[in-house]
Design a protein around this motif. Structure first.
Motif, PDB file in Angstrom:
ATOM      1  N   VAL A 230      45.553   4.195  96.691  1.00 48.44           N
ATOM      2  CA  VAL A 230      46.850   3.910  97.316  1.00 48.44           C
ATOM      3  C   VAL A 230      46.731   2.626  98.153  1.00 48.44           C
ATOM      4  N   SER A 231      45.651   2.506  98.905  1.00 45.48           N
ATOM      5  CA  SER A 231      45.494   1.287  99.715  1.00 45.48           C
ATOM      6  C   SER A 231      45.310   0.060  98.816  1.00 45.48           C
ATOM      7  N   SER A 232      44.655   0.233  97.688  1.00 43.14           N
ATOM      8  CA  SER A 232      44.459  -0.918  96.781  1.00 43.14           C
ATOM      9  C   SER A 232      45.798  -1.401  96.236  1.00 43.14           C
ATOM     10  N   ILE A 233      46.649  -0.476  95.807  1.00 44.87           N
ATOM     11  CA  ILE A 233      47.937  -0.913  95.240  1.00 44.87           C
ATOM     12  C   ILE A 233      48.836  -1.434  96.371  1.00 44.87           C
ATOM     13  N   ASN A 234      48.690  -0.858  97.557  1.00 44.88           N
ATOM     14  CA  ASN A 234      49.483  -1.362  98.682  1.00 44.88           C
ATOM     15  C   ASN A 234      49.035  -2.768  99.082  1.00 44.88           C
ATOM     16  N   ALA A 235      47.734  -3.044  98.987  1.00 48.03           N
ATOM     17  CA  ALA A 235      47.254  -4.407  99.264  1.00 48.03           C
ATOM     18  C   ALA A 235      47.860  -5.360  98.231  1.00 48.03           C
ATOM     19  N   MET A 236      47.929  -4.901  96.975  1.00 45.32           N
ATOM     20  CA  MET A 236      48.547  -5.724  95.918  1.00 45.32           C
ATOM     21  C   MET A 236      50.035  -5.925  96.195  1.00 45.32           C
ATOM     22  N   SER A 237      50.665  -4.913  96.792  1.00 44.89           N
ATOM     23  CA  SER A 237      52.111  -5.027  97.028  1.00 44.89           C
ATOM     24  C   SER A 237      52.415  -6.190  97.976  1.00 44.89           C
ATOM     25  N   ALA A 238      51.529  -6.434  98.925  1.00 46.56           N
ATOM     26  CA  ALA A 238      51.731  -7.561  99.854  1.00 46.56           C
ATOM     27  C   ALA A 238      51.609  -8.871  99.079  1.00 46.56           C
ATOM     28  N   LEU A 239      50.649  -8.924  98.164  1.00 46.75           N
ATOM     29  CA  LEU A 239      50.492 -10.133  97.343  1.00 46.75           C
ATOM     30  C   LEU A 239      51.716 -10.342  96.457  1.00 46.75           C
ATOM     31  N   CYS A 240      52.261  -9.238  95.942  1.00 47.75           N
ATOM     32  CA  CYS A 240      53.448  -9.336  95.074  1.00 47.75           C
ATOM     33  C   CYS A 240      54.631  -9.922  95.859  1.00 47.75           C
ATOM     34  N   GLU A 241      54.817  -9.397  97.055  1.00 48.80           N
ATOM     35  CA  GLU A 241      55.955  -9.879  97.863  1.00 48.80           C
ATOM     36  C   GLU A 241      55.817 -11.370  98.162  1.00 48.80           C
ATOM     37  N   ALA A 242      54.583 -11.833  98.298  1.00 49.48           N
ATOM     38  CA  ALA A 242      54.373 -13.246  98.652  1.00 49.48           C
ATOM     39  C   ALA A 242      54.430 -14.162  97.443  1.00 49.48           C
ATOM     40  N   THR A 243      54.348 -13.594  96.235  1.00 49.20           N
ATOM     41  CA  THR A 243      54.211 -14.473  95.063  1.00 49.20           C
ATOM     42  C   THR A 243      55.328 -14.327  94.042  1.00 49.20           C
ATOM     43  N   GLY A 244      56.179 -13.333  94.183  1.00 51.39           N
ATOM     44  CA  GLY A 244      57.224 -13.124  93.177  1.00 51.39           C
ATOM     45  C   GLY A 244      56.807 -12.152  92.091  1.00 51.39           C
ATOM     46  N   ALA A 245      55.592 -11.608  92.176  1.00 51.73           N
ATOM     47  CA  ALA A 245      55.206 -10.558  91.220  1.00 51.73           C
ATOM     48  C   ALA A 245      55.868  -9.245  91.644  1.00 51.73           C
ATOM     49  N   ASP A 246      55.908  -8.284  90.697  1.00 50.40           N
ATOM     50  CA  ASP A 246      56.505  -6.979  90.978  1.00 50.40           C
ATOM     51  C   ASP A 246      55.378  -5.941  90.894  1.00 50.40           C
ATOM     52  N   VAL A 247      55.133  -5.218  91.973  1.00 48.55           N
ATOM     53  CA  VAL A 247      53.971  -4.328  92.024  1.00 48.55           C
ATOM     54  C   VAL A 247      54.031  -3.216  90.976  1.00 48.55           C
ATOM     55  N   SER A 248      55.247  -2.797  90.573  1.00 50.47           N
ATOM     56  CA  SER A 248      55.323  -1.748  89.543  1.00 50.47           C
ATOM     57  C   SER A 248      54.804  -2.295  88.217  1.00 50.47           C
ATOM     58  N   GLU A 249      55.123  -3.556  87.939  1.00 49.24           N
ATOM     59  CA  GLU A 249      54.636  -4.158  86.690  1.00 49.24           C
ATOM     60  C   GLU A 249      53.122  -4.340  86.742  1.00 49.24           C
ATOM     61  N   VAL A 250      52.639  -4.755  87.901  1.00 51.47           N
ATOM     62  CA  VAL A 250      51.182  -4.936  88.045  1.00 51.47           C
ATOM     63  C   VAL A 250      50.483  -3.574  87.890  1.00 51.47           C
ATOM     64  N   ALA A 251      51.042  -2.545  88.546  1.00 52.64           N
ATOM     65  CA  ALA A 251      50.432  -1.200  88.467  1.00 52.64           C
ATOM     66  C   ALA A 251      50.418  -0.708  87.027  1.00 52.64           C
ATOM     67  N   MET A 252      51.519  -0.971  86.327  1.00 52.69           N
ATOM     68  CA  MET A 252      51.600  -0.515  84.938  1.00 52.69           C
ATOM     69  C   MET A 252      50.532  -1.223  84.103  1.00 52.69           C
ATOM     70  N   ALA A 253      50.413  -2.539  84.272  1.00 57.48           N
ATOM     71  CA  ALA A 253      49.448  -3.311  83.480  1.00 57.48           C
ATOM     72  C   ALA A 253      48.014  -2.877  83.812  1.00 57.48           C
ATOM     73  N   VAL A 254      47.734  -2.695  85.086  1.00 51.51           N
ATOM     74  CA  VAL A 254      46.376  -2.305  85.501  1.00 51.51           C
ATOM     75  C   VAL A 254      46.070  -0.888  85.012  1.00 51.51           C
ATOM     76  N   GLY A 255      47.049   0.000  85.176  1.00 52.09           N
ATOM     77  CA  GLY A 255      46.850   1.414  84.853  1.00 52.09           C
ATOM     78  C   GLY A 255      46.690   1.685  83.361  1.00 52.09           C
ATOM     79  N   GLN A 256      47.136   0.752  82.532  1.00 59.21           N
ATOM     80  CA  GLN A 256      46.980   0.922  81.086  1.00 59.21           C
ATOM     81  C   GLN A 256      45.517   0.858  80.655  1.00 59.21           C
TER      82      GLN A 256
END
Ligand SMILES: NC(=O)C1=CN([C@@H]2O[C@H](COP(=O)(O)OP(=O)(O)OC[C@H]3O[C@@H](n4cnc5c(N)ncnc54)[C@H](O)[C@@H]3O)[C@@H](O)[C@H]2O)C=CC1
Ligand SMILES: O=C(O)[C@H]1O[C@H](OP(=O)(O)OP(=O)(O)OC[C@H]2O[C@@H](n3ccc(=O)[nH]c3=O)[C@H](O)[C@@H]2O)[C@H](O)[C@@H](O)[C@@H]1O
Length: 480
Positions: A230-256
């Motif tokens: 949870v903390s790992s994806i939340n750390a990514m969520s901060a990066l997403c907000e700063a870069t225009g990425a969407d954390v759900s898409e990142v989670a989906m890609a990573v989780g595959q």
């Protein structure tokens, strides 16, 4: 020995559901759940159980009075039982050495002393509570130093992995049942006895046996790994907000990636619940005591990131609301630490609300399952606020979400209750001050529809650029 009678000390979130399922699945075993709390026992014997868990009411209704009993008669419970679960709370210590980190084992110790004092025949004593590694050693020591002559004990570790809100489902179909015991003939026999209880409904391949210390540590390790995700994806969520990425898409890609897997990658306002933080801090403390500072620091980061996530979300609310919430009305949707439970222990809602109250906001709070008194207790607790009267004047608790929204500047979603997906947000929007905001701390609402209605929408791990506001706040001004 064939197990005919089980006693469980502690009728809480673990003892209650676990023993209800054992009674349901093992009609040949009589299960007696005992607790020092008169209120809890009365509730277990009433139509309104002390905890909300889907399907639990039905199971209790079927077994209570047949082979499932709740009482305060701890002595009879212990004396009659062949096997005793210790399922009492093991909170973080609030005083003395290890304060704020070590597990407080006073309740476990008092159970061990009681068992030794009462038991007049051999018993298997099972640690169900989550404990530091090697806690069984202390239990064995206390039992053997205080037991009646001729009485023998075997101590097993059998940590619980159920999650609240899905307790019945998890107990019926666990990923695994873990049993640790002494590597002696007597130890192995005791393990087999407990295996035979679970074998009533769980296949043997899912019942894992090992040495006691591995079993104790595996529980802390499992919670640490889950919290870390949870903390790992939340750390990514901060990066997403700063870069225009969407954390759900990142989670989906990573989780595959089958090596990583897709579960437990839902970004959020932070993890809550009675155990993740407590067990992580316990692990950190154990590592420190064993002179492993790098290990301690590694796991400490998981909880630090969680604090950061809650604070970051609150700061975002302030920024968007033009850097002040003083005298503004904010609606809080959800106070439980996750959906399908009325439990608020370590709920991120407590921390987010207390920051907003500190800033002078008025909060109109709605949660479908948390009782109003609990919300008031949580927000006026001395650890949260030193001015309870001021807090009471700033909060109102509602039983109708539409009422809770009237006249408010923003809705802040802190729990992912399914019913929040069903609301007529158009009607809510009409009754709110403009611009009307929604801060979705669970990233689960339909943001496109909300934007179409006219809401200014903010969520975790995805930034809607048009809402970006200038901040006067530094993270240092908000401390958890
Ligand atoms: N809540 C959860 O979902 C999970 C909790 N655990 C672990 O299980 C243990 C219990 O947790 P919960 O059930 O949530 O705690 P809880 O606080 O809901 O229940 C503990 C109960 O033990 C009773 N108690 C304390 N000392 C006692 C004594 N000497 N004699 C009789 N009763 C006594 C208390 O009155 C209370 O009702 C903890 O170690 C926790 O870490 C493990 C897995 C899941
Ligand atoms: O030892 C315990 O007490 C239990 O702790 C957790 O169970 P629980 O705390 O009931 O609930 P979880 O579903 O694990 O959620 C914990 C927190 O993490 C949050 N979470 C979970 C998953 C996710 O992807 N994202 C996320 O933010 C939840 O909203 C919640 O606040 C573990 O999942 C159980 O296996 C364990 O037995």
């Amino acid at each position: 020995m064939v197990i005919k009678k089980i006693c469980c000390i502690g009728a809480g979130y673990v003892g209650g559901p676990t023993c209800s399922i054992i009674a349901w699945k093992c009609p040949d075993i009589s299960v007696h759940v005992v607790d020092i709390s008169e209120t809890r026992i009365k509730q277990w014997n009433s139509p309104n159980l002390p905890i909300y868990e889907p399907q639990l009411d039905e199971v209790v209704k079927e077994c209570r009075g047949r082979n499932l009993f709740f009482s305060q008669d701890i002595e009879t419970g212990i004396n009659e039982a062949d096997l005793i679960f210790i399922s009492v709370n093991t909170p973080t210590k609030t005083f003395g050495i290890g304060k704020g980190r070590a597990a407080d084992l006073k309740y476990v110790e008092s159970c061990a002393r009681k068992i030794a004092q009462i038991a007049s025949h051999d018993k298997i004593v099972v640690e169900k509570s989550t404990v530091p590694v090697r806690a069984a050693e202390s239990i064995i020591h206390i039992l053997s130093a205080n037991k009646k002559p001729g009485v023998n004990f075997q101590v097993l570790s059998n940590p619980e992995f159920l999650a609240e809100g899905t307790a019945v489902e998890n107990l019926l179909n666990p990923d695994r049942v873990l049993i640790g015991g002494e590597q002696t003939e007597e130890g192995r026999l005791a393990v087999e006895e407990l295996v035979s209880v679970y074998s009533h409904w769980i296949t043997k391949d899912k019942i894992i046996t090992m040495n006691t210390w591995s079993s104790e540590l595996s529980k802390l390790a499992s919670n640490a790994f889950l919290a870390q995700r949870v903390s790992s994806i939340n750390a990514m969520s901060a990066l997403c907000e700063a870069t225009g990425a969407d954390v759900s898409e990142v989670a989906m890609a990573v989780g595959q990636d089958s090596r990583i897997g897709s579960k437990f990658l839902q970004a959020s306002v932070g993890f809550g619940g009675s155990c993740f933080q407590k067990d992580l801090l316990n692990l950190v403390y154990i590592a420190e005591c064993l002179n492993l500072p790098e290990v301690a620091n590694y796991w400490q980061q998981v909880t630090d990131m969680n604090v950061h996530q809650r604070t970051r979300f609150t700061k975002r609310i302030l920024e968007c609301l033009f850097n002040t919430v003083t005298d503004k009305v904010l609606t809080i949707f959800g106070f439980a630490f996750k959906k399908n439970t009325g439990d608020t222990r370590e709920s991120p809602a407590i921390y987010v609300c207390s920051h907003l109250l500190e800033e002078g906001a008025h909060l109109q709070i709605y949660d479908p399952k948390v009782v109003p008194d609990q919300i008031i207790r949580d927000l006026t607790n001395v650890n949260v606020s030193n001015d309870p009267d001021r807090i009471r004047n700033l909060i109102s608790i509602h039983s109708d979400p539409y009422e809770a929204v009237k006249g408010s500047h923003a809705i802040v979603v802190l729990t992912e209750w399914d019913e929040f997906l069903m609301y007529e947000y158009k009607d809510m929007y009409a009754s709110m001050k403009k611009p009307a905001f929604i801060f979705d701390g669970r990233k689960f609402l339909d943001h496109d529809s909300l934007i179409k209605i006219g809401f200014q929408t903010e969520t975790i791990g995805k930034r809607y650029a048009r809402n970006a506001g200038f901040s006067f706040f530094s993270l240092d001004t908000l401390k958890d």
